[in-house]
Enzyme design. Sequence first.
Site, PDB file in Angstrom:
ATOM      1  N   GLY A  80       0.835  -1.201   0.000  1.00  0.00           N
ATOM      2  CA  GLY A  80       0.000   0.000   0.000  1.00  0.00           C
ATOM      3  C   GLY A  80       0.865   1.244   0.000  1.00  0.00           C
ATOM      4  O   GLY A  80       1.780   1.365   0.814  1.00  0.00           O
ATOM      5  N   ALA A  81       0.568   2.164  -0.926  1.00  0.00           N
ATOM      6  CA  ALA A  81       1.334   3.416  -1.018  1.00  0.00           C
ATOM      7  C   ALA A  81       0.464   4.603  -0.633  1.00  0.00           C
ATOM      8  O   ALA A  81       0.496   5.663  -1.265  1.00  0.00           O
ATOM      9  CB  ALA A  81       1.898   3.582  -2.425  1.00  0.00           C
ATOM     10  N   GLU A  83     -17.850  16.441   5.479  1.00  0.00           N
ATOM     11  CA  GLU A  83     -16.959  17.132   4.534  1.00  0.00           C
ATOM     12  C   GLU A  83     -17.518  17.042   3.113  1.00  0.00           C
ATOM     13  O   GLU A  83     -17.448  17.997   2.338  1.00  0.00           O
ATOM     14  CB  GLU A  83     -15.545  16.547   4.596  1.00  0.00           C
ATOM     15  CG  GLU A  83     -14.840  16.878   5.916  1.00  0.00           C
ATOM     16  CD  GLU A  83     -13.327  16.863   5.802  1.00  0.00           C
ATOM     17  OE1 GLU A  83     -12.800  15.931   5.190  1.00  0.00           O
ATOM     18  OE2 GLU A  83     -12.686  17.809   6.317  1.00  0.00           O
ATOM     19  N   ALA A 123      -5.396   9.900   8.715  1.00  0.00           N
ATOM     20  CA  ALA A 123      -4.132  10.038   7.991  1.00  0.00           C
ATOM     21  C   ALA A 123      -3.033  10.444   8.970  1.00  0.00           C
ATOM     22  O   ALA A 123      -1.885  10.001   8.860  1.00  0.00           O
ATOM     23  CB  ALA A 123      -4.289  11.100   6.904  1.00  0.00           C
ATOM     24  N   GLN A 124      -3.419  11.288   9.941  1.00  0.00           N
ATOM     25  CA  GLN A 124      -2.436  11.783  10.909  1.00  0.00           C
ATOM     26  C   GLN A 124      -1.791  10.637  11.695  1.00  0.00           C
ATOM     27  O   GLN A 124      -0.562  10.567  11.825  1.00  0.00           O
ATOM     28  CB  GLN A 124      -3.168  12.732  11.866  1.00  0.00           C
ATOM     29  CG  GLN A 124      -2.262  13.573  12.694  1.00  0.00           C
ATOM     30  CD  GLN A 124      -3.053  14.365  13.754  1.00  0.00           C
ATOM     31  OE1 GLN A 124      -2.645  14.401  14.895  1.00  0.00           O
ATOM     32  NE2 GLN A 124      -4.139  14.973  13.400  1.00  0.00           N
ATOM     33  N   LYS A 179      -6.892  24.046   7.954  1.00  0.00           N
ATOM     34  CA  LYS A 179      -7.145  22.747   7.333  1.00  0.00           C
ATOM     35  C   LYS A 179      -6.225  22.549   6.112  1.00  0.00           C
ATOM     36  O   LYS A 179      -5.623  21.498   5.925  1.00  0.00           O
ATOM     37  CB  LYS A 179      -8.619  22.668   6.908  1.00  0.00           C
ATOM     38  CG  LYS A 179      -9.003  21.440   6.139  1.00  0.00           C
ATOM     39  CD  LYS A 179      -9.244  20.252   7.036  1.00  0.00           C
ATOM     40  CE  LYS A 179      -9.583  19.007   6.253  1.00  0.00           C
ATOM     41  NZ  LYS A 179      -9.822  17.865   7.095  1.00  0.00           N
TER      42      LYS A 179
HETATM   43  C1  LIG Z   1     -13.485  12.015   2.735  1.00  0.00           C
HETATM   44  C2  LIG Z   1     -12.443  11.677   3.763  1.00  0.00           C
HETATM   45  C3  LIG Z   1     -11.895  12.696   4.519  1.00  0.00           C
HETATM   46  C4  LIG Z   1     -10.911  12.411   5.471  1.00  0.00           C
HETATM   47  N1  LIG Z   1     -10.382  13.446   6.192  1.00  0.00           N
HETATM   48  C5  LIG Z   1      -9.382  13.202   7.047  1.00  0.00           C
HETATM   49  C6  LIG Z   1      -8.748  14.290   7.737  1.00  0.00           C
HETATM   50  O1  LIG Z   1      -9.148  15.442   7.580  1.00  0.00           O
HETATM   51  N2  LIG Z   1      -7.708  14.016   8.552  1.00  0.00           N
HETATM   52  C7  LIG Z   1      -7.225  12.745   8.723  1.00  0.00           C
HETATM   53  O2  LIG Z   1      -6.221  12.569   9.435  1.00  0.00           O
HETATM   54  N3  LIG Z   1      -7.818  11.677   8.111  1.00  0.00           N
HETATM   55  C8  LIG Z   1      -8.886  11.871   7.288  1.00  0.00           C
HETATM   56  N4  LIG Z   1      -9.477  10.825   6.631  1.00  0.00           N
HETATM   57  C9  LIG Z   1      -9.030   9.445   6.935  1.00  0.00           C
HETATM   58  C10 LIG Z   1      -7.769   9.089   6.162  1.00  0.00           C
HETATM   59  O3  LIG Z   1      -7.950   9.352   4.788  1.00  0.00           O
HETATM   60  C11 LIG Z   1      -7.406   7.616   6.365  1.00  0.00           C
HETATM   61  O4  LIG Z   1      -7.366   7.338   7.748  1.00  0.00           O
HETATM   62  C12 LIG Z   1      -6.041   7.337   5.739  1.00  0.00           C
HETATM   63  O5  LIG Z   1      -6.128   7.470   4.331  1.00  0.00           O
HETATM   64  C13 LIG Z   1      -5.508   5.945   6.096  1.00  0.00           C
HETATM   65  O6  LIG Z   1      -4.208   5.834   5.591  1.00  0.00           O
HETATM   66  P1  LIG Z   1      -3.616   4.412   5.187  1.00  0.00           P
HETATM   67  O7  LIG Z   1      -2.178   4.608   4.887  1.00  0.00           O
HETATM   68  O8  LIG Z   1      -4.009   3.388   6.185  1.00  0.00           O
HETATM   69  O9  LIG Z   1      -4.390   3.995   3.844  1.00  0.00           O
HETATM   70  P2  LIG Z   1      -4.694   4.763   2.489  1.00  0.00           P
HETATM   71  O10 LIG Z   1      -4.227   6.150   2.515  1.00  0.00           O
HETATM   72  O11 LIG Z   1      -6.138   4.486   2.206  1.00  0.00           O
HETATM   73  O12 LIG Z   1      -3.817   3.941   1.431  1.00  0.00           O
HETATM   74  C14 LIG Z   1      -4.051   2.592   1.128  1.00  0.00           C
HETATM   75  C15 LIG Z   1      -3.309   2.242  -0.152  1.00  0.00           C
HETATM   76  O13 LIG Z   1      -3.411   0.830  -0.362  1.00  0.00           O
HETATM   77  C16 LIG Z   1      -3.710   0.552  -1.729  1.00  0.00           C
HETATM   78  N5  LIG Z   1      -4.422  -0.718  -1.764  1.00  0.00           N
HETATM   79  C17 LIG Z   1      -5.558  -1.041  -1.102  1.00  0.00           C
HETATM   80  N6  LIG Z   1      -5.860  -2.335  -1.295  1.00  0.00           N
HETATM   81  C18 LIG Z   1      -4.906  -2.858  -2.110  1.00  0.00           C
HETATM   82  C19 LIG Z   1      -4.637  -4.163  -2.630  1.00  0.00           C
HETATM   83  N7  LIG Z   1      -5.414  -5.201  -2.335  1.00  0.00           N
HETATM   84  N8  LIG Z   1      -3.561  -4.330  -3.399  1.00  0.00           N
HETATM   85  C20 LIG Z   1      -2.731  -3.294  -3.693  1.00  0.00           C
HETATM   86  N9  LIG Z   1      -2.911  -2.040  -3.202  1.00  0.00           N
HETATM   87  C21 LIG Z   1      -3.984  -1.828  -2.419  1.00  0.00           C
HETATM   88  C22 LIG Z   1      -4.554   1.750  -2.166  1.00  0.00           C
HETATM   89  O14 LIG Z   1      -4.474   1.921  -3.578  1.00  0.00           O
HETATM   90  C23 LIG Z   1      -3.896   2.908  -1.396  1.00  0.00           C
HETATM   91  O15 LIG Z   1      -2.850   3.499  -2.144  1.00  0.00           O
HETATM   92  C24 LIG Z   1     -10.476  11.070   5.676  1.00  0.00           C
HETATM   93  C25 LIG Z   1     -11.015  10.047   4.895  1.00  0.00           C
HETATM   94  C26 LIG Z   1     -12.002  10.335   3.952  1.00  0.00           C
HETATM   95  C27 LIG Z   1     -12.570   9.219   3.107  1.00  0.00           C
END
Ligand SMILES: Cc1cc2nc3c(=O)[nH]c(=O)nc-3n(C[C@H](O)[C@H](O)[C@H](O)COP(=O)(O)OP(=O)(O)OC[C@H]3O[C@@H](n4cnc5c(N)ncnc54)[C@H](O)[C@@H]3O)c2cc1C
Length: 406
Positions: free
Chosen positions: A8-9, A166, A318-319, A379
Amino acid sequence: MKKVVVLGAGYGGLKTVVELQKKLRGEVAITLVDQNSYHYEATDLHEVASGNLPASKILFPIADVLDPKMTTFIQDHVDKVDIEKKTVELAKHEPLSYDYCVFALGFVSETFGIKGAEENSLPMANVDQAEAIRDHITAQMKDYRQTKDENNLKIIICGAGFSGIELAGAVADGRKRYAELAGVRPDQIKIEIVDASKRLLPMFDDKLADYGVNLLKKLDVNITTEALIQEIQPGVVLYKGAGDEDGAPLHKISGNTIIWTTGVSGSPIVAESGLQARRGRVMDSAHLTAPDHDEVYMVGDDAAVMPPDGKRPYPTTAQIALSMANYVAKDIAARVKGTSRPGAYTYKSLGTVASVGNTRAFGVAMGHSTKGYPASVVKKMIMNKSLLETGGVKELLAKGRFDLYH
Ligand SMILES: Cc1cc2nc3c(=O)[nH]c(=O)nc-3n(C[C@H](O)[C@H](O)[C@H](O)COP(=O)(O)OP(=O)(O)OC[C@H]3O[C@@H](n4cnc5c(N)ncnc54)[C@H](O)[C@@H]3O)c2cc1C
């Protein structure tokens, strides 16, 4: 040389790679796998879904931040991790073996088994889904010119959590554009939010939560609370009201765009891999590894981390994903170098700010509550900070939010 495979990136995965490249130059072989060739800022998906930003504004090529001498990128779908054999199974490539595996596959939309939700509503958990929502809204508005069906003009958002709120703000900003497509006045575009809770936005105190709800009301967003959604039929949300007897007729809200933002769970690949998880999240050890598998790190939305009070895991954001990635890179670096590992992972949130469209927001940043236009600047600064952490200065300059003066 030790092999580190990062799955996952997103925020957690890409940040882990960026930090490992700095800490272990030439000392490990990293393989990063993602189904896309790009990293996207998931926190901005609502901007793409509403059509306010093109997808290109919230993503950048993964290759831009990789050091090809240390990191190999494979674009493929991760099917499963064989935890016992220490291999990763991919859809189109040979399995990968690893010494350390970092699970960072993020989140998927959660329907909680509600009838018809999967078939008849639109999730918003990745770029393709956000673009599908935008295209659906556009098609509905254009159709109105022929059908004159008011349901073409209605956008219903199921779930008033952080992303639902949002999204509603972003959709309200898009109203003028939708109206032009449909050939109607902006006030004819109806936006509805439906949620089961009585008190929305539990992450904020009463004052801030009320402020956020009132901001949306002022933007003519209709909010129905205490509505327990029972079923989604094509173009109809059916719900049970707070005081309704069992078996009483369900309430209906109709509209041709129904967006599902009631919640998310961790990647289904977590359970496919046989890891013990609740809603796709593994309860991490003090070193952010899976129980009994100290070589498998779980970060971001695939992990649950308990705060010291031990009541409920930290919300997935994300944080925290970025903070976990920093820690994981330190821990792996210590193990590879044979130095002592860092102490148990700890987390301190810098606060949470929710946007309501481009120029309004509310929340808490560094312990201070912030509202209105200044909050929208805060923000954008927060988003720019996370972009800087994953993409560096180049991506910040190319994709950062500097539209601060209005
Ligand atoms: C509308 C919205 C607003 C948000 N606002 C905020 C905010 O203001 N502040 C905050 O801190 N958080 C916010 N969040 C939450 C935040 O986006 C997530 O908590 C965060 O993205 C999680 O990060 P991660 O690294 O776990 O996964 P992600 O950032 O989701 O990355 C996962 C990666 O895995 C890849 N992937 C998934 N499955 C597979 C697979 N089977 N094979 C290969 N690749 C795969 C995807 O392509 C992706 O690149 C928000 C979320 C949403 C939807």
